[in-house]
Design a protein around this motif. Structure first.
Motif, PDB file in Angstrom:
ATOM      1  N   ARG A  86     -15.781  49.299 -31.705  1.00  0.00           N
ATOM      2  CA  ARG A  86     -17.138  49.353 -32.264  1.00  0.00           C
ATOM      3  C   ARG A  86     -17.367  48.186 -33.224  1.00  0.00           C
ATOM      4  O   ARG A  86     -18.399  47.516 -33.172  1.00  0.00           O
ATOM      5  N   ARG A 115     -17.828  54.685 -30.785  1.00  0.00           N
ATOM      6  CA  ARG A 115     -18.846  53.828 -30.199  1.00  0.00           C
ATOM      7  C   ARG A 115     -20.137  53.919 -30.996  1.00  0.00           C
ATOM      8  O   ARG A 115     -20.427  54.933 -31.610  1.00  0.00           O
ATOM      9  N   VAL A 117     -23.994  54.113 -30.201  1.00  0.00           N
ATOM     10  CA  VAL A 117     -24.826  54.454 -29.050  1.00  0.00           C
ATOM     11  C   VAL A 117     -26.287  54.371 -29.468  1.00  0.00           C
ATOM     12  O   VAL A 117     -26.727  55.100 -30.362  1.00  0.00           O
ATOM     13  N   CYS A 119     -30.145  54.985 -28.874  1.00  0.00           N
ATOM     14  CA  CYS A 119     -31.018  55.935 -28.165  1.00  0.00           C
ATOM     15  C   CYS A 119     -32.279  55.221 -27.695  1.00  0.00           C
ATOM     16  O   CYS A 119     -33.032  54.675 -28.513  1.00  0.00           O
ATOM     17  N   THR A 125     -29.357  54.660 -33.813  1.00  0.00           N
ATOM     18  CA  THR A 125     -28.011  54.356 -33.342  1.00  0.00           C
ATOM     19  C   THR A 125     -27.067  55.411 -33.895  1.00  0.00           C
ATOM     20  O   THR A 125     -27.008  55.638 -35.106  1.00  0.00           O
ATOM     21  N   LEU A 132     -17.109  56.715 -22.607  1.00  0.00           N
ATOM     22  CA  LEU A 132     -18.188  56.266 -21.740  1.00  0.00           C
ATOM     23  C   LEU A 132     -18.485  57.361 -20.734  1.00  0.00           C
ATOM     24  O   LEU A 132     -17.581  58.046 -20.251  1.00  0.00           O
ATOM     25  N   CYS A 138     -27.934  62.709 -30.292  1.00  0.00           N
ATOM     26  CA  CYS A 138     -28.531  61.605 -31.036  1.00  0.00           C
ATOM     27  C   CYS A 138     -28.765  62.042 -32.478  1.00  0.00           C
ATOM     28  O   CYS A 138     -29.312  63.123 -32.727  1.00  0.00           O
ATOM     29  N   VAL A 147     -23.755  58.449 -22.589  1.00  0.00           N
ATOM     30  CA  VAL A 147     -23.286  57.137 -23.036  1.00  0.00           C
ATOM     31  C   VAL A 147     -23.044  56.314 -21.779  1.00  0.00           C
ATOM     32  O   VAL A 147     -22.048  56.470 -21.091  1.00  0.00           O
ATOM     33  N   TYR A 148     -24.002  55.460 -21.491  1.00  0.00           N
ATOM     34  CA  TYR A 148     -23.981  54.679 -20.269  1.00  0.00           C
ATOM     35  C   TYR A 148     -23.015  53.500 -20.412  1.00  0.00           C
ATOM     36  O   TYR A 148     -22.901  52.921 -21.491  1.00  0.00           O
ATOM     37  N   HIS A 158     -23.885  50.649 -27.251  1.00  0.00           N
ATOM     38  CA  HIS A 158     -23.953  51.182 -25.893  1.00  0.00           C
ATOM     39  C   HIS A 158     -25.325  51.808 -25.670  1.00  0.00           C
ATOM     40  O   HIS A 158     -25.936  52.327 -26.605  1.00  0.00           O
ATOM     41  N   GLY A 160     -27.772  54.657 -24.588  1.00  0.00           N
ATOM     42  CA  GLY A 160     -27.759  56.115 -24.485  1.00  0.00           C
ATOM     43  C   GLY A 160     -29.128  56.621 -24.083  1.00  0.00           C
ATOM     44  O   GLY A 160     -30.141  56.201 -24.646  1.00  0.00           O
TER      45      GLY A 160
END
Length: 189
Positions: A86, A115, A117, A119, A125, A132, A138, A147-148, A158, A160
């Motif tokens: 991260r 991570r 993530v 939104c 975030t 993953l 969120c 989490v794409y 990442h 999301g």
């Protein structure tokens, strides 16, 4: 994971730390908490070279150190960052925004669990220990985010998005794309 924007070092805990590019003339070495061993190996490999080592307590301090060094950088400057995935992604994003290329940065990751993530629904975030393709709530809107396996090069976060976006909140069947009501079996068309 062969078709992802997430660097291997950000998801594979067994990925070795990158080796310093010895063609560099000046090196910025950013060290975040818990990553001293990686940085020490790099320092040994760079013995006798112009190395600016920065021990940073957090990402903000790491980005500030990077910016200060890049303000006076010349051709041949290399950046090495040691920390969690991260943290490394966040410092990498600052480097990309400053104009650094992938070949000018190297990373030594000591942990891949946490991570950032982002939104897509509320722009918040969320920082969490999550794999993953797992789901995380969120911290902004409360949606359950998938989490794409995509990371923004400019933010280090990442992607999301709501995992069950296709499911109506009331549990009813989704309407067809043309907006007409769904017909039950046996109902006349």
């Amino acid at each position: 994971m062969s078709q992802t924007s997430v660097p291997r070092w950000a998801w594979d805990a067994s990925a070795p730390a990158a080796e310093p590019d010895l063609r560099g003339r000046v090196f910025t070495l950013v060290v975040l908490p818990g990553a001293g061993d990686v940085a020490d190996r790099w320092s040994t490999a760079l013995a006798g070279r112009d190395v600016r080592r920065h021990e940073c307590g957090d990402v903000d301090a790491a980005v500030a150190a990077l910016r200060a060094d890049l303000a006076v950088a010349r051709v041949g400057h290399r950046v090495l960052v040691a920390g969690t995935a991260r943290e490394c992604l966040a410092v990498r994003a600052a480097g990309v925004r400053a104009g650094l290329g992938d070949d000018e940065m190297a990373f030594g990751v000591v942990d891949t669990a946490e991570r950032a993530v982002w939104c897509v629904h509320c722009d918040a975030t969320t920082h969490a220990a999550v794999e993953l393709e797992a789901v995380v709530p969120c911290t902004g809107c409360g949606r359950r985010l998938l989490v794409y396996p995509h990371v923004s090069r400019l933010t280090g976060a990442h992607l999301g998005f709501m995992v069950d976006a296709e499911t109506p909140a009331d549990g009813s069947a989704a309407r067809p794309a043309d907006g007409s009501a769904a017909r039950s079996e046996g109902e006349a068309a």
